[in-house]
Scaffold this motif. Structure first.
Motif, PDB file in Angstrom:
ATOM      1  N   UNK A 134      -9.018  14.009 -33.435  1.00 38.72           N
ATOM      2  CA  UNK A 134      -9.112  15.212 -34.272  1.00 38.72           C
ATOM      3  C   UNK A 134      -7.854  16.065 -34.148  1.00 38.72           C
ATOM      4  N   UNK A 135      -7.371  16.262 -32.915  1.00 45.06           N
ATOM      5  CA  UNK A 135      -6.166  17.072 -32.698  1.00 45.06           C
ATOM      6  C   UNK A 135      -4.961  16.424 -33.378  1.00 45.06           C
ATOM      7  N   UNK A 136      -4.844  15.099 -33.259  1.00 43.59           N
ATOM      8  CA  UNK A 136      -3.714  14.406 -33.874  1.00 43.59           C
ATOM      9  C   UNK A 136      -3.750  14.518 -35.394  1.00 43.59           C
ATOM     10  N   UNK A 137      -4.913  14.341 -35.989  1.00 38.47           N
ATOM     11  CA  UNK A 137      -5.025  14.437 -37.447  1.00 38.47           C
ATOM     12  C   UNK A 137      -4.667  15.833 -37.923  1.00 38.47           C
ATOM     13  N   UNK A 138      -5.175  16.845 -37.224  1.00 32.42           N
ATOM     14  CA  UNK A 138      -4.860  18.219 -37.622  1.00 32.42           C
ATOM     15  C   UNK A 138      -3.369  18.517 -37.443  1.00 32.42           C
ATOM     16  N   UNK A 139      -2.772  17.996 -36.377  1.00 32.12           N
ATOM     17  CA  UNK A 139      -1.347  18.229 -36.144  1.00 32.12           C
ATOM     18  C   UNK A 139      -0.512  17.529 -37.202  1.00 32.12           C
ATOM     19  N   UNK A 177       2.475  19.281 -43.935  1.00 28.14           N
ATOM     20  CA  UNK A 177       2.154  20.283 -44.946  1.00 28.14           C
ATOM     21  C   UNK A 177       1.082  19.822 -45.914  1.00 28.14           C
ATOM     22  N   UNK A 178       0.258  18.871 -45.482  1.00 28.95           N
ATOM     23  CA  UNK A 178      -0.811  18.363 -46.348  1.00 28.95           C
ATOM     24  C   UNK A 178      -1.970  19.356 -46.379  1.00 28.95           C
ATOM     25  N   UNK A 179      -2.873  19.137 -47.307  1.00 34.03           N
ATOM     26  CA  UNK A 179      -4.031  20.004 -47.420  1.00 34.03           C
ATOM     27  C   UNK A 179      -4.976  19.827 -46.250  1.00 34.03           C
ATOM     28  N   UNK A 180      -5.936  20.712 -46.133  1.00 34.95           N
ATOM     29  CA  UNK A 180      -6.855  20.659 -44.986  1.00 34.95           C
ATOM     30  C   UNK A 180      -7.954  19.613 -45.127  1.00 34.95           C
ATOM     31  N   UNK A 181      -7.946  18.841 -46.211  1.00 34.55           N
ATOM     32  CA  UNK A 181      -9.050  17.911 -46.457  1.00 34.55           C
ATOM     33  C   UNK A 181      -9.192  16.885 -45.347  1.00 34.55           C
ATOM     34  N   UNK A 182      -8.056  16.283 -44.917  1.00 30.15           N
ATOM     35  CA  UNK A 182      -8.118  15.252 -43.877  1.00 30.15           C
ATOM     36  C   UNK A 182      -8.629  15.829 -42.565  1.00 30.15           C
ATOM     37  N   UNK A 236     -12.086  14.788 -40.677  1.00 28.60           N
ATOM     38  CA  UNK A 236     -12.092  14.315 -39.296  1.00 28.60           C
ATOM     39  C   UNK A 236     -12.954  15.201 -38.415  1.00 28.60           C
ATOM     40  N   UNK A 237     -12.934  16.501 -38.660  1.00 25.91           N
ATOM     41  CA  UNK A 237     -13.765  17.429 -37.888  1.00 25.91           C
ATOM     42  C   UNK A 237     -15.249  17.137 -38.114  1.00 25.91           C
ATOM     43  N   UNK A 238     -15.604  16.801 -39.356  1.00 28.74           N
ATOM     44  CA  UNK A 238     -16.989  16.444 -39.663  1.00 28.74           C
ATOM     45  C   UNK A 238     -17.395  15.172 -38.945  1.00 28.74           C
ATOM     46  N   UNK A 239     -16.503  14.177 -38.954  1.00 26.53           N
ATOM     47  CA  UNK A 239     -16.792  12.908 -38.282  1.00 26.53           C
ATOM     48  C   UNK A 239     -16.982  13.124 -36.789  1.00 26.53           C
ATOM     49  N   UNK A 240     -16.094  13.873 -36.161  1.00 24.59           N
ATOM     50  CA  UNK A 240     -16.199  14.131 -34.728  1.00 24.59           C
ATOM     51  C   UNK A 240     -17.481  14.898 -34.415  1.00 24.59           C
ATOM     52  N   UNK A 241     -17.807  15.859 -35.265  1.00 29.45           N
ATOM     53  CA  UNK A 241     -19.042  16.606 -35.063  1.00 29.45           C
ATOM     54  C   UNK A 241     -20.265  15.715 -35.145  1.00 29.45           C
ATOM     55  N   UNK A 242     -20.254  14.760 -36.078  1.00 30.56           N
ATOM     56  CA  UNK A 242     -21.408  13.874 -36.231  1.00 30.56           C
ATOM     57  C   UNK A 242     -21.581  12.945 -35.034  1.00 30.56           C
ATOM     58  N   UNK A 243     -20.476  12.478 -34.444  1.00 32.38           N
ATOM     59  CA  UNK A 243     -20.621  11.512 -33.360  1.00 32.38           C
ATOM     60  C   UNK A 243     -20.757  12.166 -31.989  1.00 32.38           C
ATOM     61  N   UNK A 244     -20.546  13.480 -31.909  1.00 34.18           N
ATOM     62  CA  UNK A 244     -20.676  14.146 -30.612  1.00 34.18           C
ATOM     63  C   UNK A 244     -21.809  15.159 -30.555  1.00 34.18           C
ATOM     64  N   UNK A 245     -22.217  15.720 -31.689  1.00 34.77           N
ATOM     65  CA  UNK A 245     -23.190  16.821 -31.677  1.00 34.77           C
ATOM     66  C   UNK A 245     -24.519  16.472 -32.318  1.00 34.77           C
ATOM     67  N   UNK A 246     -24.702  15.199 -32.681  1.00 37.49           N
ATOM     68  CA  UNK A 246     -25.925  14.835 -33.396  1.00 37.49           C
ATOM     69  C   UNK A 246     -27.189  14.963 -32.579  1.00 37.49           C
ATOM     70  N   UNK A 247     -27.093  14.964 -31.248  1.00 37.09           N
ATOM     71  CA  UNK A 247     -28.281  15.062 -30.401  1.00 37.09           C
ATOM     72  C   UNK A 247     -28.729  16.494 -30.176  1.00 37.09           C
ATOM     73  N   UNK A 248     -27.984  17.459 -30.703  1.00 35.84           N
ATOM     74  CA  UNK A 248     -28.381  18.863 -30.587  1.00 35.84           C
ATOM     75  C   UNK A 248     -29.338  19.214 -31.718  1.00 35.84           C
ATOM     76  N   UNK A 249     -30.598  19.534 -31.423  1.00 35.71           N
ATOM     77  CA  UNK A 249     -31.551  19.887 -32.491  1.00 35.71           C
ATOM     78  C   UNK A 249     -31.045  21.063 -33.318  1.00 35.71           C
ATOM     79  N   UNK A 250     -31.115  20.922 -34.622  1.00 39.94           N
ATOM     80  CA  UNK A 250     -30.661  21.972 -35.524  1.00 39.94           C
ATOM     81  C   UNK A 250     -29.192  21.893 -35.864  1.00 39.94           C
ATOM     82  N   UNK A 251     -28.474  20.890 -35.333  1.00 43.25           N
ATOM     83  CA  UNK A 251     -27.042  20.776 -35.629  1.00 43.25           C
ATOM     84  C   UNK A 251     -26.809  20.542 -37.110  1.00 43.25           C
ATOM     85  N   UNK A 252     -27.793  19.971 -37.810  1.00 44.99           N
ATOM     86  CA  UNK A 252     -27.643  19.715 -39.242  1.00 44.99           C
ATOM     87  C   UNK A 252     -27.655  20.991 -40.066  1.00 44.99           C
TER      88      UNK A 252
END
Length: 319
Positions: free
Chosen positions: A223-228, A234-239, A243-259
């Motif tokens: 995530x840090x590398x993609x953002x850097x 100077x690309x848009x924030x889409x990437x 990537x932030x969404x992907x990282x959130x899904x694979x690390x925070x999915x076990x937290x109830x209410x994360x959705x």
């Protein structure tokens, strides 16, 4: 089916401390602290509960519906008090998945289990069911009992001060329907937890050491590398957002209410009326998230990673 049943029993017996005793002990501490706080708080002139009881006794409770509104508020607060149990669930299931397949290789117990007529598919599936269904069901049961005890203590203290809250609270739809709403959110929890469970089990089956660093460090560094890179180019924030969404899904999915993002944490910050409305709409909002393609893309990715964990367990026999 009998094989899977005994594998589930095995997982529960081996991790009873994390999945059963820890929530029960936390619930006892919560109930004890709350009871003492309410009891001693009645001797403090500025205690909110004391003012609420005084207003209710005088017939001027600052809640719509009078005493029934006070009952709804206390029922809502008793449910929100179970939040520490949900945090404990997220932590215990996260580290359980990390160690599920790694520890059996480290202590060589995999040699014993592979000598039995147990398939890798059944073994991994039992761990998935334990973390996505058995552990949440235990927490739902413990949190329901905790809410009942909190209401009983609050009602007893109110009764000692001349206000009967047992009727309004115990007849509140918020309180009565809470266990059913919790069970109704379990399928949503399973769908959103699949990417995290799949990722952690896959890393647990693959890593030879430093499982936590591999499971958490790799996504965070990516995530840090993609953002850097997007910042330098100077690309848009889409990437970076993707990537932030992907990282959130694979690390925070076990937290109830994360959705629901930050909505659940902000329920109590806009007043009692909003908190009651949010609790009432929580189940509908949770199911509405399944209309998002991302929920199902993540679920499919999670199942793919679980299949990879099965294959890796088969190949990583270090005996």
């Amino acid at each position: 089916m009998n094989t899977l049943k005994w594998l589930l029993k095995r997982e529960f017996w081996e991790h009873k401390g994390a999945f059963f005793y820890a929530p029960v002990i936390l619930a006892v501490v919560m109930v004890g602290v709350t009871a003492l706080t309410l009891g001693f708080g009645m001797y403090w002139s500025e205690a909110p509960f004391r003012h609420l009881l005084a207003a209710a006794a005088a017939g001027r409770a600052a809640m719509p519906g009078g005493l029934a509104g006070v009952g709804d508020l206390l029922a809502t607060l008793s449910l929100l008090a179970a939040s520490p149990l949900l945090l404990l669930l997220a932590a215990s299931t996260f580290f359980y998945c990390l160690a599920a397949l790694y520890d059996e290789r480290r202590d060589r117990s995999i040699l014993f289990w592979k000598s039995l007529p147990l398939s890798d598919t059944h073994t991994v599936l039992s761990k998935v069911i334990t973390v996505t269904m058995v552990a949440p069901l235990i927490v739902i049961g413990v949190s329901t009992a905790t809410s009942v005890l909190l209401v009983l203590f609050a009602g007893a203290i109110a009764a000692l001060n001349g206000v009967n809250l047992f009727g309004p609270v115990l007849s509140s739809p918020i309180f009565l329907l809470a266990p059913l709403r919790s069970l109704g959110m379990l399928p949503v929890y399973v769908i959103w937890a699949l990417p995290t469970v799949g990722w952690l089990l896959m890393v647990s089956a693959w890593a030879r050491s430093k499982v936590f660093l591999w499971a958490v460090g790799v996504p965070v560094i990516a995530l840090v590398l993609v953002k850097w890179i997007t910042y330098v180019l100077g690309a848009g924030p889409a990437a970076g957002t993707l990537m932030q969404t992907v990282v959130g899904r694979i690390l925070l999915g076990l937290a109830p209410g994360s959705w629901l993002g930050g909505e659940t944490s902000a329920m109590g910050s806009h007043g009692a009326h909003v908190a009651i409305d949010r609790v009432n709409g929580l189940l509908a909002d949770s199911w509405a998230t399944l209309a998002s393609p991302g929920a199902w893309v993540g679920a499919v990715a999670g199942m793919a990673m679980m299949y990879a964990a099965i294959r890796l367990r088969r190949l990583r026999d270090e005996g």
